[in-house]
Motif scaffolding. Structure first.
Motif, mmCIF file in Angstrom:
data_model
loop_
_atom_site.group_PDB
_atom_site.id
_atom_site.type_symbol
_atom_site.label_atom_id
_atom_site.label_comp_id
_atom_site.label_asym_id
_atom_site.label_seq_id
_atom_site.Cartn_x
_atom_site.Cartn_y
_atom_site.Cartn_z
ATOM 1 N N LEU A 4 31.914 56.412 41.699
ATOM 2 C CA LEU A 4 32.337 55.086 41.279
ATOM 3 C C LEU A 4 31.597 54.735 39.995
ATOM 4 O O LEU A 4 30.372 54.658 39.985
ATOM 5 C CB LEU A 4 31.989 54.098 42.389
ATOM 6 N N PHE A 6 30.802 51.911 37.356
ATOM 7 C CA PHE A 6 30.813 50.450 37.302
ATOM 8 C C PHE A 6 30.115 50.022 36.018
ATOM 9 O O PHE A 6 28.949 50.358 35.805
ATOM 10 C CB PHE A 6 30.075 49.878 38.521
ATOM 11 N N THR A 34 29.522 39.599 38.530
ATOM 12 C CA THR A 34 29.194 40.931 39.038
ATOM 13 C C THR A 34 29.139 40.909 40.561
ATOM 14 O O THR A 34 29.654 41.810 41.227
ATOM 15 C CB THR A 34 27.855 41.419 38.451
ATOM 16 N N SER A 37 32.657 40.796 41.856
ATOM 17 C CA SER A 37 33.284 42.123 41.712
ATOM 18 C C SER A 37 32.772 43.065 42.794
ATOM 19 O O SER A 37 33.537 43.835 43.381
ATOM 20 C CB SER A 37 32.999 42.718 40.333
ATOM 21 N N GLY A 38 31.483 43.005 43.064
ATOM 22 C CA GLY A 38 30.885 43.839 44.107
ATOM 23 C C GLY A 38 31.460 43.539 45.476
ATOM 24 O O GLY A 38 31.692 44.448 46.282
ATOM 25 N N LEU A 41 34.626 45.334 45.764
ATOM 26 C CA LEU A 41 34.416 46.751 46.076
ATOM 27 C C LEU A 41 34.262 46.964 47.570
ATOM 28 O O LEU A 41 34.791 47.933 48.128
ATOM 29 C CB LEU A 41 33.162 47.292 45.370
ATOM 30 N N THR A 62 22.597 44.735 37.165
ATOM 31 C CA THR A 62 23.889 44.909 37.828
ATOM 32 C C THR A 62 23.729 45.770 39.081
ATOM 33 O O THR A 62 24.261 45.433 40.146
ATOM 34 C CB THR A 62 24.905 45.543 36.853
ATOM 35 N N LEU A 66 24.560 44.794 43.035
ATOM 36 C CA LEU A 66 25.455 45.580 43.881
ATOM 37 C C LEU A 66 24.717 46.120 45.103
ATOM 38 O O LEU A 66 25.255 46.096 46.218
ATOM 39 C CB LEU A 66 26.081 46.714 43.065
ATOM 40 N N LEU A 105 27.489 55.506 43.175
ATOM 41 C CA LEU A 105 27.748 54.350 42.324
ATOM 42 C C LEU A 105 26.934 54.535 41.051
ATOM 43 O O LEU A 105 25.707 54.555 41.092
ATOM 44 C CB LEU A 105 27.345 53.065 43.051
ATOM 45 N N VAL A 107 26.087 52.969 37.480
ATOM 46 C CA VAL A 107 26.148 51.711 36.732
ATOM 47 C C VAL A 107 25.712 51.986 35.304
ATOM 48 O O VAL A 107 24.602 52.459 35.063
ATOM 49 C CB VAL A 107 25.253 50.632 37.377
ATOM 50 N N ALA A 136 35.456 48.591 37.293
ATOM 51 C CA ALA A 136 35.075 49.865 37.881
ATOM 52 C C ALA A 136 36.261 50.813 37.992
ATOM 53 O O ALA A 136 37.419 50.393 37.948
ATOM 54 C CB ALA A 136 34.481 49.636 39.270
#
Length: 165
Positions: A4, A6, A34, A37-38, A41, A62, A66, A105, A107, A136
């Motif tokens: 992923l 991001f 953020t 958005s998380g 996810l 960030t 997350l 993940l 970032v 993402a």
């Protein structure tokens, strides 16, 4: 492996920042978006087992946001391979060393992340790919992490992720 990518959230504008570029933080709005958005996810039932972050402050902030949303709280690993100045392919050996069933993940920044995604998809950088801030994409890699070995599962903007939350 599921990987992923991001992009960090909205950071303080360069012209409004007097410090070092690598220390430029998220804005309050960037942190809030953020987080939303998380949450989106999580609705996609993604459960990262590893979190890799660029060493730059806005990416690390960030990653911390997350991580706070993930029940298992995987450790954040700071990786120079996600620095925006690093070669996108440098990330591949790092990913390849992780377990085949990992959900990673990563970032980082643009255009670094979209260049890496393009190389994973086609073997070379692709024009037209771009992650928006707090957006993402999910790549599935069946065997080893190498050019043209990835399959794109989805590519979502921050707004689309937030709509899922």
């Amino acid at each position: 492996m599921d990987c992923l990518f991001f992009r960090h959230g909205i950071a303080i504008e360069r012209q409004n920042w007097n410090g070092l570029e690598e220390d430029r933080p998220l804005t309050d709005q960037g942190a809030a978006r953020t987080k939303e958005s998380g949450k989106g996810l999580l609705k996609l039932r993604l459960r990262p087992t590893h979190i890799l972050s660029s060493p730059l402050t806005r990416a690390h902030e960030t990653a911390v946001i997350l991580q706070s949303l993930i029940r298992s709280k995987p450790k954040i690993r700071i990786c120079t391979e996600l620095d925006p100045a690093a070669a996108p392919r440098a990330l591949f050996s790092l990913l390849d060393a992780l377990p085949a069933d990992a959900v990673v993940l990563c970032v980082g920044h643009e255009p670094h992340l979209s260049l890496a995604a393009g190389i994973l998809l086609t073997g070379k950088p692709c024009s037209g790919l771009s992650l928006k801030k707090a957006g993402a994409c999910l790549m599935h890699i069946e065997e080893s992490v190498k050019p043209a070995a990835g399959r794109l599962e989805w590519w979502l903007t921050a707004g689309q992720l937030r709509a899922l939350a």
